[in-house]
Design a protein around this motif. Sequence first.
Motif, PDB file in Angstrom:
ATOM      1  N   VAL A 117       0.866  -1.184   0.000  1.00 40.78           N
ATOM      2  CA  VAL A 117       0.000   0.000   0.000  1.00 40.78           C
ATOM      3  C   VAL A 117       0.900   1.230   0.000  1.00 40.78           C
ATOM      4  CG1 VAL A 117      -1.838   1.255   1.169  1.00 40.78           C
ATOM      5  CG2 VAL A 117      -1.794  -1.250   1.253  1.00 40.78           C
ATOM      6  N   LEU A 118       0.865   1.976  -1.092  1.00 36.35           N
ATOM      7  CA  LEU A 118       1.773   3.105  -1.266  1.00 36.35           C
ATOM      8  C   LEU A 118       0.993   4.396  -1.489  1.00 36.35           C
ATOM      9  CD1 LEU A 118       4.433   1.528  -3.660  1.00 36.35           C
ATOM     10  CD2 LEU A 118       4.592   1.818  -1.177  1.00 36.35           C
ATOM     11  N   PRO A 119       1.410   5.481  -0.812  1.00 40.02           N
ATOM     12  CA  PRO A 119       0.786   6.778  -1.075  1.00 40.02           C
ATOM     13  C   PRO A 119       1.233   7.326  -2.424  1.00 40.02           C
ATOM     14  CG  PRO A 119       2.596   7.030   0.475  1.00 40.02           C
ATOM     15  CD  PRO A 119       2.437   5.553   0.233  1.00 40.02           C
ATOM     16  N   VAL A 120       0.287   7.928  -3.120  1.00 36.25           N
ATOM     17  CA  VAL A 120       0.554   8.501  -4.443  1.00 36.25           C
ATOM     18  C   VAL A 120       0.082   9.949  -4.427  1.00 36.25           C
ATOM     19  CG1 VAL A 120       0.124   8.308  -6.927  1.00 36.25           C
ATOM     20  CG2 VAL A 120       0.238   6.248  -5.514  1.00 36.25           C
ATOM     21  N   GLU A 121       0.829  10.808  -5.083  1.00 37.34           N
ATOM     22  CA  GLU A 121       0.503  12.239  -5.098  1.00 37.34           C
ATOM     23  C   GLU A 121       0.825  12.818  -6.466  1.00 37.34           C
ATOM     24  OE1 GLU A 121       1.314  16.181  -2.276  1.00 37.34           O
ATOM     25  OE2 GLU A 121       2.563  14.384  -2.079  1.00 37.34           O
ATOM     26  N   VAL A 122      -0.119  13.616  -6.984  1.00 36.59           N
ATOM     27  CA  VAL A 122       0.064  14.293  -8.269  1.00 36.59           C
ATOM     28  C   VAL A 122      -0.334  15.748  -8.099  1.00 36.59           C
ATOM     29  CG1 VAL A 122      -0.647  14.446 -10.691  1.00 36.59           C
ATOM     30  CG2 VAL A 122      -0.374  12.208  -9.625  1.00 36.59           C
ATOM     31  N   ARG A 123       0.560  16.652  -8.514  1.00 34.99           N
ATOM     32  CA  ARG A 123       0.269  18.083  -8.504  1.00 34.99           C
ATOM     33  C   ARG A 123       0.761  18.687  -9.814  1.00 34.99           C
ATOM     34  NH1 ARG A 123       0.191  20.804  -2.960  1.00 34.99           N
ATOM     35  NH2 ARG A 123      -0.041  19.121  -1.444  1.00 34.99           N
ATOM     36  N   SER A 124      -0.076  19.511 -10.423  1.00 28.32           N
ATOM     37  CA  SER A 124       0.332  20.139 -11.675  1.00 28.32           C
ATOM     38  C   SER A 124      -0.592  21.298 -12.011  1.00 28.32           C
ATOM     39  CB  SER A 124       0.319  19.124 -12.824  1.00 28.32           C
ATOM     40  OG  SER A 124       0.684  19.750 -14.047  1.00 28.32           O
ATOM     41  N   ASN A 125      -0.053  22.276 -12.713  1.00 28.62           N
ATOM     42  CA  ASN A 125      -0.865  23.360 -13.272  1.00 28.62           C
ATOM     43  C   ASN A 125      -0.806  23.332 -14.793  1.00 28.62           C
ATOM     44  OD1 ASN A 125       1.758  24.192 -13.729  1.00 28.62           O
ATOM     45  ND2 ASN A 125       1.421  26.312 -13.125  1.00 28.62           N
ATOM     46  N   GLY A 126      -0.418  22.196 -15.347  1.00 25.58           N
ATOM     47  CA  GLY A 126      -0.202  22.095 -16.785  1.00 25.58           C
ATOM     48  C   GLY A 126      -1.365  21.537 -17.575  1.00 25.58           C
ATOM     49  N   GLY A 127      -2.550  21.448 -16.963  1.00 26.68           N
ATOM     50  CA  GLY A 127      -3.693  20.888 -17.673  1.00 26.68           C
ATOM     51  C   GLY A 127      -3.867  19.414 -17.372  1.00 26.68           C
ATOM     52  N   GLN A 128      -4.365  18.661 -18.339  1.00 18.65           N
ATOM     53  CA  GLN A 128      -4.666  17.247 -18.135  1.00 18.65           C
ATOM     54  C   GLN A 128      -3.402  16.446 -17.817  1.00 18.65           C
ATOM     55  OE1 GLN A 128      -7.857  15.325 -18.295  1.00 18.65           O
ATOM     56  NE2 GLN A 128      -6.285  14.250 -17.130  1.00 18.65           N
ATOM     57  N   VAL A 129      -3.430  15.751 -16.666  1.00 15.13           N
ATOM     58  CA  VAL A 129      -2.320  14.898 -16.272  1.00 15.13           C
ATOM     59  C   VAL A 129      -2.676  13.449 -16.601  1.00 15.13           C
ATOM     60  CG1 VAL A 129      -0.822  14.135 -14.391  1.00 15.13           C
ATOM     61  CG2 VAL A 129      -1.724  16.473 -14.399  1.00 15.13           C
ATOM     62  N   ARG A 191      -4.034  15.980  -6.314  1.00  9.14           N
ATOM     63  CA  ARG A 191      -4.685  14.723  -5.945  1.00  9.14           C
ATOM     64  C   ARG A 191      -3.745  13.850  -5.123  1.00  9.14           C
ATOM     65  NH1 ARG A 191     -10.132  15.270  -6.610  1.00  9.14           N
ATOM     66  NH2 ARG A 191     -10.601  16.164  -8.679  1.00  9.14           N
ATOM     67  N   THR A 192      -4.312  13.157  -4.149  1.00  5.96           N
ATOM     68  CA  THR A 192      -3.582  12.170  -3.365  1.00  5.96           C
ATOM     69  C   THR A 192      -4.457  10.934  -3.220  1.00  5.96           C
ATOM     70  OG1 THR A 192      -4.417  13.059  -1.269  1.00  5.96           O
ATOM     71  CG2 THR A 192      -2.278  13.894  -2.057  1.00  5.96           C
ATOM     72  N   ALA A 193      -3.811   9.775  -3.120  1.00 10.51           N
ATOM     73  CA  ALA A 193      -4.532   8.515  -2.961  1.00 10.51           C
ATOM     74  C   ALA A 193      -3.559   7.461  -2.464  1.00 10.51           C
ATOM     75  CB  ALA A 193      -5.173   8.072  -4.279  1.00 10.51           C
ATOM     76  N   ASN A 194      -4.090   6.316  -2.087  1.00  8.47           N
ATOM     77  CA  ASN A 194      -3.282   5.134  -1.780  1.00  8.47           C
ATOM     78  C   ASN A 194      -3.515   4.097  -2.863  1.00  8.47           C
ATOM     79  OD1 ASN A 194      -2.110   6.035   0.644  1.00  8.47           O
ATOM     80  ND2 ASN A 194      -3.909   5.431   1.822  1.00  8.47           N
ATOM     81  N   TRP A 195      -2.432   3.594  -3.432  1.00  4.97           N
ATOM     82  CA  TRP A 195      -2.518   2.510  -4.402  1.00  4.97           C
ATOM     83  C   TRP A 195      -2.160   1.203  -3.702  1.00  4.97           C
ATOM     84  CZ3 TRP A 195       0.205   4.511  -9.516  1.00  4.97           C
ATOM     85  CH2 TRP A 195      -0.606   5.491 -10.094  1.00  4.97           C
ATOM     86  N   THR A 196      -3.035   0.212  -3.858  1.00  5.49           N
ATOM     87  CA  THR A 196      -2.815  -1.103  -3.256  1.00  5.49           C
ATOM     88  C   THR A 196      -2.481  -2.106  -4.359  1.00  5.49           C
ATOM     89  OG1 THR A 196      -4.364  -0.619  -1.453  1.00  5.49           O
ATOM     90  CG2 THR A 196      -3.809  -2.935  -1.842  1.00  5.49           C
ATOM     91  N   PHE A 197      -1.332  -2.743  -4.237  1.00  4.72           N
ATOM     92  CA  PHE A 197      -0.861  -3.701  -5.234  1.00  4.72           C
ATOM     93  C   PHE A 197      -1.248  -5.115  -4.799  1.00  4.72           C
ATOM     94  CE2 PHE A 197       1.582   0.051  -5.804  1.00  4.72           C
ATOM     95  CZ  PHE A 197       1.984   0.090  -7.124  1.00  4.72           C
ATOM     96  N   GLY A 198      -1.707  -5.900  -5.763  1.00  6.39           N
ATOM     97  CA  GLY A 198      -2.088  -7.285  -5.495  1.00  6.39           C
ATOM     98  C   GLY A 198      -1.494  -8.219  -6.533  1.00  6.39           C
ATOM     99  N   TYR A 199      -1.505  -9.506  -6.213  1.00  3.40           N
ATOM    100  CA  TYR A 199      -0.955 -10.506  -7.131  1.00  3.40           C
ATOM    101  C   TYR A 199      -2.010 -11.552  -7.426  1.00  3.40           C
ATOM    102  CZ  TYR A 199       1.905 -14.206  -9.126  1.00  3.40           C
ATOM    103  OH  TYR A 199       2.401 -15.174  -9.962  1.00  3.40           O
ATOM    104  N   ASN A 200      -2.124 -11.931  -8.702  1.00  5.94           N
ATOM    105  CA  ASN A 200      -3.080 -12.937  -9.146  1.00  5.94           C
ATOM    106  C   ASN A 200      -2.470 -14.325  -8.951  1.00  5.94           C
ATOM    107  OD1 ASN A 200      -4.987 -14.518 -10.377  1.00  5.94           O
ATOM    108  ND2 ASN A 200      -4.688 -13.696 -12.434  1.00  5.94           N
TER     109      ASN A 200
END
Length: 221
Positions: A117-129, A191-200
């Motif tokens: 479980v990793l925190p993810v963060e994106v910040r930009s003023n450049g339009g669509q990310v 935007r901030t979120a947590n990404w959870t990685f899983g294995y099949n």
Amino acid sequence: MKQQRRTLNLLRQSLLPLLLAGLGASAQAGSASSGTGGLPRNTPAVALNFAIQIDKFLFFRIGDGAWPTPGGTTSQVGFTLSPSIPAVPTTPVNGNNTAVNWNGAAPTFSVAASGNVLPVEVRSNGGQVSVFATVTTALTSGSNTIPMNMVSITSSDAALPAPTLPATGTGTSVNISGGGAGTVNSLVTMRTANWTFGYNSAISRTAGNYSGQLSFTASVP
């Protein structure tokens, strides 16, 4: 006395044209009105040009390195798969000549994850990310490999979705929703979120210690 009066009169006569000339010049410079008359008078509109340059920025992190400091380490996600032998089920232990009850059916594997479980963060003023993933190094153990798309990612916030991982190479990108806390319009992204990685674990793989690496890229137009 006459001479003094004459001198005074001359001064008055010489000052009056100067005062009138000064008033005429002031009215001409600051007014669009014409003719003579009393105050008030309106001045013409005066244009003033502005030039404002706002540089573009893009901040993206997975794992450590919260805004505004970039991270300096690469996060590691681990999965340990342990088989369960039907029909008890019995979890075997490492060793030789270890007896377990087994009806011959294919074993199932439980997955124990660590650091997934990793925190993810994106910040930009450049339009669509947009964000996409690239398999930098395949999951490899000796001569055996596992496609990277056996790993999945779920996001805690639909506004900051995780891209689908490709088996190899570079995958397709996903768009990050603009806006977020502290923004005034959708052209700025915070935007901030947590990404959870899983294995099949549903597909059987050759035993081994597999290691590989992913890289994620955020881009703006």
